[in-house]
Design an enzyme around this catalytic site. Sequence first.
Site, PDB file in Angstrom:
ATOM      1  N   ASP A 172       0.820  -1.073   0.311  1.00  0.00           N
ATOM      2  CA  ASP A 172       0.020  -0.025   0.143  1.00  0.00           C
ATOM      3  C   ASP A 172       0.794   1.138  -0.106  1.00  0.00           C
ATOM      4  O   ASP A 172       1.821   1.265   0.745  1.00  0.00           O
ATOM      5  CB  ASP A 172      -1.054   0.018   1.281  1.00  0.00           C
ATOM      6  CG  ASP A 172      -2.049  -0.805   1.001  1.00  0.00           C
ATOM      7  OD1 ASP A 172      -2.531  -1.082  -0.240  1.00  0.00           O
ATOM      8  OD2 ASP A 172      -2.844  -1.075   2.090  1.00  0.00           O
ATOM      9  N   PHE A 216     -18.039   7.369   2.635  1.00  0.00           N
ATOM     10  CA  PHE A 216     -16.925   6.978   1.321  1.00  0.00           C
ATOM     11  C   PHE A 216     -17.225   5.304   1.346  1.00  0.00           C
ATOM     12  O   PHE A 216     -17.175   4.677   2.380  1.00  0.00           O
ATOM     13  CB  PHE A 216     -15.537   7.118   1.927  1.00  0.00           C
ATOM     14  CG  PHE A 216     -14.449   6.506   0.620  1.00  0.00           C
ATOM     15  CD1 PHE A 216     -14.128   7.461  -0.548  1.00  0.00           C
ATOM     16  CD2 PHE A 216     -13.940   5.329   1.102  1.00  0.00           C
ATOM     17  CE1 PHE A 216     -13.209   6.632  -1.351  1.00  0.00           C
ATOM     18  CE2 PHE A 216     -13.058   4.845   0.220  1.00  0.00           C
ATOM     19  CZ  PHE A 216     -12.646   5.566  -1.019  1.00  0.00           C
ATOM     20  N   THR A 217     -17.234   4.752   0.290  1.00  0.00           N
ATOM     21  CA  THR A 217     -16.997   3.370   0.197  1.00  0.00           C
ATOM     22  C   THR A 217     -16.121   2.889  -1.071  1.00  0.00           C
ATOM     23  O   THR A 217     -15.742   3.614  -1.841  1.00  0.00           O
ATOM     24  CB  THR A 217     -18.574   2.781  -0.310  1.00  0.00           C
ATOM     25  OG1 THR A 217     -18.739   3.075  -1.804  1.00  0.00           O
ATOM     26  CG2 THR A 217     -19.560   3.077   0.461  1.00  0.00           C
ATOM     27  N   GLN A 267     -16.377   1.099  -3.378  1.00  0.00           N
ATOM     28  CA  GLN A 267     -16.857   1.009  -4.670  1.00  0.00           C
ATOM     29  C   GLN A 267     -17.410   2.255  -5.427  1.00  0.00           C
ATOM     30  O   GLN A 267     -17.100   2.777  -6.454  1.00  0.00           O
ATOM     31  CB  GLN A 267     -18.418   0.066  -4.618  1.00  0.00           C
ATOM     32  CG  GLN A 267     -18.084  -1.479  -4.391  1.00  0.00           C
ATOM     33  CD  GLN A 267     -17.338  -1.853  -2.982  1.00  0.00           C
ATOM     34  OE1 GLN A 267     -18.009  -1.102  -2.086  1.00  0.00           O
ATOM     35  NE2 GLN A 267     -16.837  -2.649  -2.982  1.00  0.00           N
ATOM     36  N   ARG A 279     -15.908   5.235  -4.084  1.00  0.00           N
ATOM     37  CA  ARG A 279     -15.028   6.063  -4.115  1.00  0.00           C
ATOM     38  C   ARG A 279     -15.491   7.772  -4.031  1.00  0.00           C
ATOM     39  O   ARG A 279     -14.477   8.382  -4.581  1.00  0.00           O
ATOM     40  CB  ARG A 279     -13.937   5.817  -5.248  1.00  0.00           C
ATOM     41  CG  ARG A 279     -13.283   4.563  -5.252  1.00  0.00           C
ATOM     42  CD  ARG A 279     -12.393   3.920  -6.329  1.00  0.00           C
ATOM     43  NE  ARG A 279     -11.297   4.521  -6.401  1.00  0.00           N
ATOM     44  CZ  ARG A 279     -10.975   5.136  -7.686  1.00  0.00           C
ATOM     45  NH1 ARG A 279     -11.450   5.198  -8.643  1.00  0.00           N
ATOM     46  NH2 ARG A 279      -9.726   5.754  -7.323  1.00  0.00           N
ATOM     47  N   MET A 280     -16.244   7.927  -3.240  1.00  0.00           N
ATOM     48  CA  MET A 280     -16.774   9.344  -3.126  1.00  0.00           C
ATOM     49  C   MET A 280     -17.333   9.214  -1.594  1.00  0.00           C
ATOM     50  O   MET A 280     -17.685   8.388  -1.139  1.00  0.00           O
ATOM     51  CB  MET A 280     -17.773   9.773  -4.097  1.00  0.00           C
ATOM     52  CG  MET A 280     -17.446   9.835  -5.534  1.00  0.00           C
ATOM     53  SD  MET A 280     -18.818  10.452  -6.504  1.00  0.00           S
ATOM     54  CE  MET A 280     -20.149   9.405  -6.231  1.00  0.00           C
ATOM     55  N   SER A 281     -17.489  10.714  -1.034  1.00  0.00           N
ATOM     56  CA  SER A 281     -18.210  10.679   0.026  1.00  0.00           C
ATOM     57  C   SER A 281     -18.904  12.068  -0.155  1.00  0.00           C
ATOM     58  O   SER A 281     -18.275  12.942  -0.957  1.00  0.00           O
ATOM     59  CB  SER A 281     -17.319  10.601   1.388  1.00  0.00           C
ATOM     60  OG  SER A 281     -16.450  11.852   1.531  1.00  0.00           O
ATOM     61  N   ASP A 339      -5.405  -3.328   6.296  1.00  0.00           N
ATOM     62  CA  ASP A 339      -5.817  -3.093   7.559  1.00  0.00           C
ATOM     63  C   ASP A 339      -7.498  -3.001   7.611  1.00  0.00           C
ATOM     64  O   ASP A 339      -7.994  -2.677   8.590  1.00  0.00           O
ATOM     65  CB  ASP A 339      -5.128  -1.750   8.053  1.00  0.00           C
ATOM     66  CG  ASP A 339      -5.293  -0.634   7.416  1.00  0.00           C
ATOM     67  OD1 ASP A 339      -5.872  -0.740   6.230  1.00  0.00           O
ATOM     68  OD2 ASP A 339      -4.827   0.435   7.704  1.00  0.00           O
ATOM     69  N   ASP A 395      -9.906  -4.858   2.405  1.00  0.00           N
ATOM     70  CA  ASP A 395      -8.894  -5.587   2.188  1.00  0.00           C
ATOM     71  C   ASP A 395      -8.887  -6.772   2.465  1.00  0.00           C
ATOM     72  O   ASP A 395      -8.174  -7.838   1.848  1.00  0.00           O
ATOM     73  CB  ASP A 395      -7.521  -5.085   2.847  1.00  0.00           C
ATOM     74  CG  ASP A 395      -7.184  -3.583   2.550  1.00  0.00           C
ATOM     75  OD1 ASP A 395      -7.013  -3.215   1.504  1.00  0.00           O
ATOM     76  OD2 ASP A 395      -6.682  -2.749   3.471  1.00  0.00           O
TER      77      ASP A 395
END
EC number: 7.2.2.6
Length: 682
Positions: free
Chosen positions: A307, A377-378, A380, A382-384, A518, A522
């Site tokens: 990462d 945010f998720t 999938q 990739r926004m919040s 983490d 993942d």
Amino acid sequence: MSRKQLALFEPTLVVQALKEAVKKLNPQAQWRNPVMFIVWIGSLLTTCISIAMASGAMPGNALFSAAISGWLWITVLFANFAEALAEGRSKAQANSLKGVKKTAFARKLREPKYGAAADKVPADQLRKGDIVLVEAGDIIPCDGEVIEGGASVDESAITGESAPVIRESGGDFASVTGGTRILSDWLVIECSVNPGETFLDRMIAMVEGAQRRKTPNEIALTILLIALTIVFLLATATLWPFSAWGGNAVSVTVLVALLVCLIPTTIGGLLSAIGVAGMSRMLGANVIATSGRAVEAAGDVDVLLLDKTGTITLGNRQASEFIPAQGVDEKTLADAAQLASLADETPEGRSIVILAKQRFNLRERDVQSLHATFVPFTAQSRMSGINIDNRMIRKGSVDAIRRHVEANGGHFPTDVDQKVDQVARQGATPLVVVEGSRVLGVIALKDIVKGGIKERFAQLRKMGIKTVMITGDNRLTAAAIAAEAGVDDFLAEATPEAKLALIRQYQAEGRLVAMTGDGTNDAPALAQADVAVAMNSGTQAAKEAGNMVDLDSNPTKLIEVVHIGKQMLMTRGSLTTFSIANDVAKYFAIIPAAFAATYPQLNALNIMCLHSPDSAILSAVIFNALIIVFLIPLALKGVSYKPLTASAMLRRNLWIYGLGGLLVPFIGIKVIDLLLTVCGLV
């Protein structure tokens, strides 16, 4: 920082190991090690022969037979001692962890919020889903997730690291471990496990290793050793009729001594100790391995998925600049960015709120008082963002926002594309802010590459290990950071599905893949990877999916894990080479001594000029026992490891342990023979 290391031969451990070595003399324990089981049978057989000779029931030299029998028993005891000492060190480490577990009471909240009524209950009665309150000075009673509050936590009892860490709700630092102590403030925690299933319980069970199973390579090596033992057993059995036909039959005691010296007893006696010690060394690095299989796989790894954040970079990305789109005021962008980040508890989200305050004196507003809905945010999306009144504000990656804008009938401005490229080429991460279908601008998040990481990657490349950087950044940002860090490849705009697909792709090519993780997102990739190191600060799902847990929560530790795995494999290979090379020297000691009376021509093989047949055979048996003891430190500590190519390591080990395995027995057997002769013992 690791906890205090045990001395190699801690007196209390040595005494306990000696007791365990005697207990392991029972047939059931010996059967698990086929090579040493043959030695055990030989010891029993020669003991019976010695007793028969001493009583006059059999002709022969009872004293010589008893000496051989005694040293064969010592050989078995030394092998048992090596295994017991390695196991004892692991159990001592487990006992130190047991000391962390304390009988304590917990304040179980009736409602999941600070200030709610609480009941005092024993900590061991807490169940998954229970909510507890811990304050300064309290011991955290269970593993769980922080749902409210923030506090400084002393995790030294678990990690050995004296510096306190911050645990707070939201983000990547919400996971807490039972047995650690709150130093300041307070936390409301939701328990994530039932009694007996805590991380500490699992650590203790793993470290004690009561159910340690042999690894695939260990099984393969055991099969090889069994095959060699069978070959030497058949060869030894055929020697008796040959000697009898020559008119001077070799005694059973001598044949047993010959067999024991020819079979690979050195590696046979140390094999289990090497495996146990590998897991123990991993714990010394503050990494808990669930099995020896995981440690072994670490030694064979040839692809590392790393990462970017926290491993390659320092991991503290901070908002550094608001870059508005054409026709948009910078304050308008900052206001929208702050609104979208009000309920974002990640360090990046908080830094956006702070930057807006600093630049435009925009005070933080409460999401609840605004009657707004926060959109988390998720992996999938990739926004919040936030929905407030008729406004729909989002912030996220370039591609995610582009899809969002186009889905809402808007157009992604070309000038914003240029600004995104500019930010990315500087090695920063661009976040795009949009309201409805109107793009407002870009937020630049800046991170710093760790010092010395490029040199470490160069060492890995020299060892034949490919490094791949995993990041959610766009390709331009990822390429800039990858070039600066010196990794071999990168995966940009990574999603859980993309990581999983990449691992499967490498595995389909016959490669072994290691990665760290983490987060819950993942978990699928961790479960698929051959070596999966979960961070102690990570989520429960990540810890359960991995086959190792890093107590220090340091993603860079993956490189050290590979180092330890390779050291274990090298130790096993080196001692196997040494053991087999030993047999050649012992052959020159025993064969001439045993058969010279029948075939005088064999005296030509007595190149060590040993005093007599009896002294030659006894010297070889004594050396065979003592070499196990001398190699125990090497088995426990591991051979010296340097980052070399596979061919270079093979040449190095053949010179050191192959040639050493030939020379050491010649010298050792000759010295023992001289001592026996000078002392008049033969």
